[in-house]
Design a protein around this motif. Structure first.
Motif, PDB file in Angstrom:
ATOM      1  N   THR A  17      37.787  -0.380   6.445  1.00  0.00           N
ATOM      2  CA  THR A  17      37.400   0.706   7.021  1.00  0.00           C
ATOM      3  C   THR A  17      38.946   1.233   7.364  1.00  0.00           C
ATOM      4  OG1 THR A  17      35.477   0.198   8.033  1.00  0.00           O
ATOM      5  CG2 THR A  17      36.564   2.099   8.832  1.00  0.00           C
ATOM      6  N   LEU A  18      39.723   0.322   7.941  1.00  0.00           N
ATOM      7  CA  LEU A  18      41.214   0.814   8.136  1.00  0.00           C
ATOM      8  C   LEU A  18      41.961   1.243   7.016  1.00  0.00           C
ATOM      9  CD1 LEU A  18      42.168  -1.434  11.277  1.00  0.00           C
ATOM     10  CD2 LEU A  18      41.687   1.052  11.422  1.00  0.00           C
ATOM     11  N   ARG A  19      41.836   0.174   6.152  1.00  0.00           N
ATOM     12  CA  ARG A  19      42.421   0.463   4.600  1.00  0.00           C
ATOM     13  C   ARG A  19      41.957   1.590   3.718  1.00  0.00           C
ATOM     14  NH1 ARG A  19      42.080  -5.043   1.422  1.00  0.00           N
ATOM     15  NH2 ARG A  19      43.181  -3.831  -0.277  1.00  0.00           N
ATOM     16  N   SER A  20      40.757   1.879   4.288  1.00  0.00           N
ATOM     17  CA  SER A  20      40.147   3.266   3.505  1.00  0.00           C
ATOM     18  C   SER A  20      40.730   4.600   4.107  1.00  0.00           C
ATOM     19  CB  SER A  20      38.686   3.329   3.660  1.00  0.00           C
ATOM     20  OG  SER A  20      38.286   3.524   5.203  1.00  0.00           O
ATOM     21  N   ASN A  21      41.545   4.449   5.236  1.00  0.00           N
ATOM     22  CA  ASN A  21      42.089   5.491   6.066  1.00  0.00           C
ATOM     23  C   ASN A  21      43.679   5.306   6.247  1.00  0.00           C
ATOM     24  OD1 ASN A  21      39.962   7.632   6.448  1.00  0.00           O
ATOM     25  ND2 ASN A  21      38.924   5.696   6.967  1.00  0.00           N
ATOM     26  N   LYS A  22      44.248   4.905   5.229  1.00  0.00           N
ATOM     27  CA  LYS A  22      45.468   4.384   5.434  1.00  0.00           C
ATOM     28  C   LYS A  22      46.430   5.176   6.180  1.00  0.00           C
ATOM     29  CE  LYS A  22      45.625   1.397   1.262  1.00  0.00           C
ATOM     30  NZ  LYS A  22      46.234   1.114   0.014  1.00  0.00           N
ATOM     31  N   LEU A  23      46.517   6.329   5.861  1.00  0.00           N
ATOM     32  CA  LEU A  23      47.583   7.277   6.573  1.00  0.00           C
ATOM     33  C   LEU A  23      47.104   7.621   7.971  1.00  0.00           C
ATOM     34  CD1 LEU A  23      49.726   9.259   6.286  1.00  0.00           C
ATOM     35  CD2 LEU A  23      48.305  10.998   5.561  1.00  0.00           C
ATOM     36  N   ARG A  24      46.117   7.587   8.149  1.00  0.00           N
ATOM     37  CA  ARG A  24      45.572   8.028   9.845  1.00  0.00           C
ATOM     38  C   ARG A  24      45.891   6.464  10.398  1.00  0.00           C
ATOM     39  NH1 ARG A  24      39.346   8.746  11.002  1.00  0.00           N
ATOM     40  NH2 ARG A  24      39.843  10.972  10.195  1.00  0.00           N
ATOM     41  N   SER A  25      45.687   5.421   9.750  1.00  0.00           N
ATOM     42  CA  SER A  25      45.801   4.041  10.537  1.00  0.00           C
ATOM     43  C   SER A  25      47.477   3.816  10.880  1.00  0.00           C
ATOM     44  CB  SER A  25      45.264   2.806   9.586  1.00  0.00           C
ATOM     45  OG  SER A  25      44.033   3.000   9.461  1.00  0.00           O
ATOM     46  N   LEU A  26      48.116   4.218   9.753  1.00  0.00           N
ATOM     47  CA  LEU A  26      49.724   4.063  10.100  1.00  0.00           C
ATOM     48  C   LEU A  26      50.172   5.008  11.083  1.00  0.00           C
ATOM     49  CD1 LEU A  26      50.741   4.039   6.438  1.00  0.00           C
ATOM     50  CD2 LEU A  26      50.946   2.420   8.144  1.00  0.00           C
ATOM     51  N   LEU A  27      49.585   6.344  11.115  1.00  0.00           N
ATOM     52  CA  LEU A  27      49.992   7.304  11.985  1.00  0.00           C
ATOM     53  C   LEU A  27      49.258   6.916  13.713  1.00  0.00           C
ATOM     54  CD1 LEU A  27      49.352  10.873  10.111  1.00  0.00           C
ATOM     55  CD2 LEU A  27      51.668   9.379  10.775  1.00  0.00           C
ATOM     56  N   THR A  28      48.220   6.128  13.498  1.00  0.00           N
ATOM     57  CA  THR A  28      47.836   5.618  15.021  1.00  0.00           C
ATOM     58  C   THR A  28      48.605   4.609  15.442  1.00  0.00           C
ATOM     59  OG1 THR A  28      45.627   6.419  13.990  1.00  0.00           O
ATOM     60  CG2 THR A  28      45.693   4.846  16.013  1.00  0.00           C
ATOM     61  N   MET A 303      42.660   5.418  21.238  1.00  0.00           N
ATOM     62  CA  MET A 303      41.473   5.788  21.670  1.00  0.00           C
ATOM     63  C   MET A 303      41.029   7.156  21.105  1.00  0.00           C
ATOM     64  SD  MET A 303      40.300   6.310  25.671  1.00  0.00           S
ATOM     65  CE  MET A 303      41.339   7.692  26.026  1.00  0.00           C
ATOM     66  N   ASN A 304      42.030   8.209  20.966  1.00  0.00           N
ATOM     67  CA  ASN A 304      41.645   9.598  20.626  1.00  0.00           C
ATOM     68  C   ASN A 304      41.130   9.196  19.085  1.00  0.00           C
ATOM     69  OD1 ASN A 304      41.719  12.512  20.223  1.00  0.00           O
ATOM     70  ND2 ASN A 304      43.504  12.055  19.406  1.00  0.00           N
ATOM     71  N   ILE A 305      41.753   8.660  18.110  1.00  0.00           N
ATOM     72  CA  ILE A 305      41.480   8.618  16.760  1.00  0.00           C
ATOM     73  C   ILE A 305      40.349   7.794  16.524  1.00  0.00           C
ATOM     74  CG2 ILE A 305      42.224   7.489  14.691  1.00  0.00           C
ATOM     75  CD1 ILE A 305      43.839   9.907  15.280  1.00  0.00           C
ATOM     76  N   MET A 306      40.097   6.753  17.472  1.00  0.00           N
ATOM     77  CA  MET A 306      38.623   6.239  17.243  1.00  0.00           C
ATOM     78  C   MET A 306      37.563   6.890  17.742  1.00  0.00           C
ATOM     79  SD  MET A 306      39.505   3.206  16.174  1.00  0.00           S
ATOM     80  CE  MET A 306      38.088   2.517  16.070  1.00  0.00           C
ATOM     81  N   LEU A 307      37.747   7.859  18.792  1.00  0.00           N
ATOM     82  CA  LEU A 307      36.819   8.819  19.254  1.00  0.00           C
ATOM     83  C   LEU A 307      36.482   9.745  18.085  1.00  0.00           C
ATOM     84  CD1 LEU A 307      37.559   9.451  22.603  1.00  0.00           C
ATOM     85  CD2 LEU A 307      35.491   8.552  22.134  1.00  0.00           C
ATOM     86  N   VAL A 308      37.523  10.142  17.260  1.00  0.00           N
ATOM     87  CA  VAL A 308      37.369  10.924  16.089  1.00  0.00           C
ATOM     88  C   VAL A 308      36.638  10.278  14.965  1.00  0.00           C
ATOM     89  CG1 VAL A 308      38.504  12.321  14.320  1.00  0.00           C
ATOM     90  CG2 VAL A 308      39.196  12.222  16.735  1.00  0.00           C
TER      91      VAL A 308
END
Length: 409
Positions: A17-28, A303-308
């Protein structure tokens, strides 16, 4: 065995799941990276400042005491060296305190020293020959002030290596004449490099006989006699330092007719180290707290990104529950995702902080350093923050009603 397999499956699903959203994971992770790097760097700088101060103080000597004139009240009124410590006190200490080996009275002032077209404002000290062994200084070239210079109040001066470079550049200094307050002094020696203590570069100082200082620079007070800036004292050995401090204090209290508050202070290297350790320890703790705030901000970002992510994956959660996934499985997946983000961010931040600390130690005089305990602690805190701030999104995901979730399909 099935439990281990289930745990592995949840872990791999979280990674996918994290790899499928690499940019979001990196920014988080960026918030945790910055937080960890800040903690490592700031603690390293704080510890480096403590080590630097301790190294400078160790140059003073383990069995050296300093008698400083004035109490707190006089210093608060802006009097740097009150006239209550005189040369007669120094002589009395030398003659009457059995635990004392050497005594070095000193008068310090700031003057402009000139040679040809070069000049520099430096600290000039009137000293006796005992200054050299008491303060563990060494001569690099020429000689130091001797007893004959002192008795005859000769116009001779010994300068530090940095002062020599400022005034004489590449030319030799021994035998040359410099000017101090319309008086001419012959350079007879150059000190070996000693370094700085609390911002005072000892390698830029100049030293003249104490009698010359009194007769040609500062003058003699008709009431108090020869007033001293302070007295450096060498005890017989390190074990006798405490006894020497006690005896000196009692002697000066008697000589100054003191009933209540002392008008002087006797300090040892150990006292200074205690004060410095307390100050730098508090500074390091404050810096670590500042870095800790960055970690908390990073946790809020997770927490914010995980809620999204919970809102975006409502259909997935409903489908998994319809196929038999339990609340604990959904909860664990979201917690593991938060934990992975926090731990990876902590590792990257720690490496960044260690690199920064290394650069600071190489590029500056500050011996910045960091221990394994701090490294392990920051990574553990990062993981704890990931778990703590991941609980709310994980619980929200776990409690989703599968029927409501599937309606969005």
């Amino acid at each position: 065995m099935s439990r281990n397999l289930a745990a592995k499956e949840i872990f791999y699903m979280a990674l996918k799941t994290l790899r499928s959203n690499k940019l979001r994971s990196l920014l988080t992770m960026l918030g945790i990276v910055i937080g960890n790097a800040s903690v490592i760097t700031l603690v390293g700088v704080g510890r480096g400042a403590q080590r630097l101060a301790e190294n400078q103080l160790s140059n003073l000597g383990a069995n050296v005491l300093f008698v400083v004139p004035g109490n707190n009240d006089t210093r608060r009124r802006g009097v740097a060296f009150p006239k209550n410590l005189v040369l007669r006190d120094s002589d009395a200490i030398k003659q009457q305190v059995p635990t004392v080996k050497r005594v070095a009275p000193q008068i310090s002032t700031t003057e402009v020293i000139q040679y040809a077209s070069s000049s520099s404002s430096v600290s000039i000290s009137g000293i006796t020959p005992e200054f050299l062994p008491v303060r563990s200084f060494e001569i690099a070239k020429g000689r130091f002030v001797n007893m004959q210079d002192l008795k005859s109040a000769r116009s001779v001066v010994v300068i530090g290596p940095d002062l020599k470079d400022k005034l004489f550049k590449q030319s030799k200094a021994i035998g040359e004449t410099v000017r101090i307050r319309d008086q001419y002094f012959e350079v007879i020696g150059i000190m070996a490099a000693k370094g700085a203590v609390f911002g005072n570069n000892q390698d830029e100082n100049a030293y003249i006989p104490l009698t010359t200082m009194v007769s040609r620079i500062t003058g003699k007070d008709p009431t108090y006699g020869i007033s001293l800036s302070f007295i450096s004292i060498e005890a017989i050995n390190e074990k006798s330092t405490r006894a020497a401090k006690f005896q000196i204090t009692n002697l000066l209290r008697q000589r100054h007719n003191i009933i209540r508050d002392d008008d002087f202070a006797v300090r040892s290297q150990k006292d200074a180290l205690t004060i410095v350790s307390t100050i730098t320890g508090g500074l390091t703790l404050m810096l670590a707290a500042i870095g800790g705030v960055s970690l908390i901000v990073g946790g809020i970002g997770i927490m914010n990104i995980m809620l999204v992510s919970v809102n975006e994956r409502t259909q997935e959660i409903g489908l998994r529950k319809a196929l038999g996934a339990k609340q604990i499985d959904i909860l664990n997946q979201f917690l593991i995702e938060s934990l992975i983000l926090a731990v990876l961010g902590g590792i990257v931040g720690t490496c960044t902080g260690l690199t920064t600390v290394k650069i600071i130690s190489l590029a500056t005089p500050l011996p910045a350093t960091i221990g394994r305990d701090i490294i392990l602690l920051t990574v553990m805190i990062s993981g704890s923050i990931g778990l703590t701030f991941g609980v709310l999104p994980a619980r929200r995901a776990a409690k989703l009603d599968p029927i409501v979730a599937l309606r969005s399909l």
